[in-house]
Design a protein around this motif. Sequence first.
Motif, PDB file in Angstrom:
ATOM      1  N   GLU A 103       0.831  -1.209   0.000  1.00 15.66           N
ATOM      2  CA  GLU A 103       0.000   0.000   0.000  1.00 15.66           C
ATOM      3  C   GLU A 103       0.867   1.261   0.000  1.00 15.66           C
ATOM      4  OE1 GLU A 103      -3.595   1.029   2.878  1.00 15.66           O
ATOM      5  OE2 GLU A 103      -3.504  -1.094   2.365  1.00 15.66           O
ATOM      6  N   LYS A 104       1.881   1.264   0.865  1.00 15.03           N
ATOM      7  CA  LYS A 104       2.796   2.418   0.948  1.00 15.03           C
ATOM      8  C   LYS A 104       3.572   2.581  -0.364  1.00 15.03           C
ATOM      9  CE  LYS A 104       3.923   1.672   5.726  1.00 15.03           C
ATOM     10  NZ  LYS A 104       4.979   1.051   6.496  1.00 15.03           N
ATOM     11  N   PHE A 105       4.012   1.454  -0.911  1.00 17.39           N
ATOM     12  CA  PHE A 105       4.771   1.448  -2.165  1.00 17.39           C
ATOM     13  C   PHE A 105       3.948   2.117  -3.274  1.00 17.39           C
ATOM     14  CE2 PHE A 105       6.081  -0.844  -6.105  1.00 17.39           C
ATOM     15  CZ  PHE A 105       7.432  -0.538  -6.106  1.00 17.39           C
ATOM     16  N   CYS A 106       2.689   1.699  -3.408  1.00 16.10           N
ATOM     17  CA  CYS A 106       1.817   2.263  -4.450  1.00 16.10           C
ATOM     18  C   CYS A 106       1.554   3.746  -4.203  1.00 16.10           C
ATOM     19  CB  CYS A 106       0.496   1.495  -4.512  1.00 16.10           C
ATOM     20  SG  CYS A 106       0.688  -0.200  -5.088  1.00 16.10           S
ATOM     21  N   ALA A 107       1.272   4.097  -2.944  1.00 18.26           N
ATOM     22  CA  ALA A 107       0.940   5.492  -2.621  1.00 18.26           C
ATOM     23  C   ALA A 107       2.137   6.428  -2.814  1.00 18.26           C
ATOM     24  CB  ALA A 107       0.443   5.579  -1.178  1.00 18.26           C
ATOM     25  N   THR A 108       3.338   5.938  -2.487  1.00 15.94           N
ATOM     26  CA  THR A 108       4.521   6.808  -2.535  1.00 15.94           C
ATOM     27  C   THR A 108       5.147   6.875  -3.918  1.00 15.94           C
ATOM     28  OG1 THR A 108       4.953   5.996  -0.297  1.00 15.94           O
ATOM     29  CG2 THR A 108       6.653   7.357  -1.274  1.00 15.94           C
ATOM     30  N   PHE A 109       5.170   5.739  -4.618  1.00 13.00           N
ATOM     31  CA  PHE A 109       5.881   5.677  -5.898  1.00 13.00           C
ATOM     32  C   PHE A 109       5.054   6.268  -7.038  1.00 13.00           C
ATOM     33  CE2 PHE A 109       8.850   2.718  -8.546  1.00 13.00           C
ATOM     34  CZ  PHE A 109       9.816   3.710  -8.579  1.00 13.00           C
ATOM     35  N   THR A 110       3.718   6.147  -6.951  1.00 14.03           N
ATOM     36  CA  THR A 110       2.851   6.640  -8.038  1.00 14.03           C
ATOM     37  C   THR A 110       3.117   8.111  -8.374  1.00 14.03           C
ATOM     38  OG1 THR A 110       1.168   4.997  -7.516  1.00 14.03           O
ATOM     39  CG2 THR A 110       0.445   6.888  -8.804  1.00 14.03           C
ATOM     40  N   PRO A 111       3.090   9.036  -7.385  1.00  9.92           N
ATOM     41  CA  PRO A 111       3.329  10.446  -7.756  1.00  9.92           C
ATOM     42  C   PRO A 111       4.727  10.712  -8.298  1.00  9.92           C
ATOM     43  CG  PRO A 111       3.051  10.206  -5.358  1.00  9.92           C
ATOM     44  CD  PRO A 111       2.714   8.892  -5.969  1.00  9.92           C
ATOM     45  N   ILE A 112       5.716   9.917  -7.861  1.00  7.90           N
ATOM     46  CA  ILE A 112       7.087  10.089  -8.370  1.00  7.90           C
ATOM     47  C   ILE A 112       7.121   9.751  -9.860  1.00  7.90           C
ATOM     48  CG2 ILE A 112       9.453   9.142  -8.252  1.00  7.90           C
ATOM     49  CD1 ILE A 112       8.935   8.688  -5.202  1.00  7.90           C
ATOM     50  N   LEU A 113       6.509   8.636 -10.219  1.00  6.47           N
ATOM     51  CA  LEU A 113       6.492   8.212 -11.631  1.00  6.47           C
ATOM     52  C   LEU A 113       5.634   9.159 -12.470  1.00  6.47           C
ATOM     53  CD1 LEU A 113       6.224   4.341 -11.140  1.00  6.47           C
ATOM     54  CD2 LEU A 113       8.276   5.677 -11.637  1.00  6.47           C
ATOM     55  N   GLN A 114       4.531   9.637 -11.880  1.00  5.50           N
ATOM     56  CA  GLN A 114       3.673  10.580 -12.613  1.00  5.50           C
ATOM     57  C   GLN A 114       4.441  11.864 -12.933  1.00  5.50           C
ATOM     58  OE1 GLN A 114       0.291  10.790  -9.949  1.00  5.50           O
ATOM     59  NE2 GLN A 114      -0.859   9.273 -11.125  1.00  5.50           N
ATOM     60  N   GLU A 115       5.290  12.259 -12.008  1.00  4.94           N
ATOM     61  CA  GLU A 115       6.090  13.470 -12.239  1.00  4.94           C
ATOM     62  C   GLU A 115       7.052  13.263 -13.410  1.00  4.94           C
ATOM     63  OE1 GLU A 115       8.797  16.404  -9.546  1.00  4.94           O
ATOM     64  OE2 GLU A 115       7.088  15.454  -8.592  1.00  4.94           O
ATOM     65  N   ASN A 116       7.662  12.072 -13.496  1.00  2.00           N
ATOM     66  CA  ASN A 116       8.529  11.756 -14.646  1.00  2.00           C
ATOM     67  C   ASN A 116       7.744  11.859 -15.945  1.00  2.00           C
ATOM     68  OD1 ASN A 116      10.592  11.237 -12.876  1.00  2.00           O
ATOM     69  ND2 ASN A 116      10.738   9.048 -13.297  1.00  2.00           N
TER      70      ASN A 116
END
Length: 209
Positions: free
Chosen positions: A182-195
Motif C-alpha cells: 500500500e505504501k509502495f503504491c501510494a509513494t511511488f505513483t506520484p514520483i512516476l507521474q512526475e517523470n
Amino acid sequence: MEGTVLAPAEGTVLAPALEGMKHVKSEEGEMLTKPFLDVCKQILPVIDKFGAAMALVKTDVGGNITRLENKYLSNPAKFQNLYSMVQVEVAAKKAQGSSSCTNGLLWLTRAMDFILELFRNLLEHEDWAMSQVCTEAYTKTLKKYHGWLASSTFTVAMKLAPDRKKFMDVVAGNGDISSDIEKFCATFTPILQENHKFLASVGLDDMKA
C-alpha cells in the motif's frame, strides 16, 4: 549478501525501496538522479522474486539504470537533477535516439509503472492468479508501447509467473507485506507521474519501442 535470494532479515523485500523514496527529491522539490536510480536498483531484487517471468523486465530495467548512471557519473554536479540529462539531449536534438538517456528514463519509468500496477493488482484482486496479476498489469502499462513481437514474448513470459502464495511469502520476509505494498503504491505513483509529466512537457512521453 551477493548471490543469495533470501528474504531480507528486516521487514519486507519492499522496505529498502520505501526507505529510499524518502530521499528522491531535493528540498526544493527537484527529482534527484542518484536517489531515484537507487530506488529503481532496490526494486531489482523484487523483480528477481518473479523468476523467469520477469527476466526480460529485469534486463531492461538494469540496462536503463546503467545508462542513466553512467551519464550521471560523467558529471555528477551537472546531472544532479534527473531531468537535466533529458534537457541536454532535447537541446542537442538527440533525445529521440534509441540509446539516449531520455529513452532510458522513459522505459525505466514505464517498467516501474508495470511493477507498481502489478502490486496494485495483488492488493486489490486477492482472487487473481499470479499470471493474471502480471498480464493485466502489462496490458494496462507497457503493452501499448510494444510492437507485436515484444508483446507476444511478454505474454508468453507472463505464463511463467510464480505461485501467488509462495511469491507473497518470499516478498513478505518478516514484515507486513500488505501495508508495504500500500505504501509502495501510494509513494511511488506520484514520483512516476512526475517523470511522465516532465517527459510530456518536452513531447517525449509517448515514444514507442
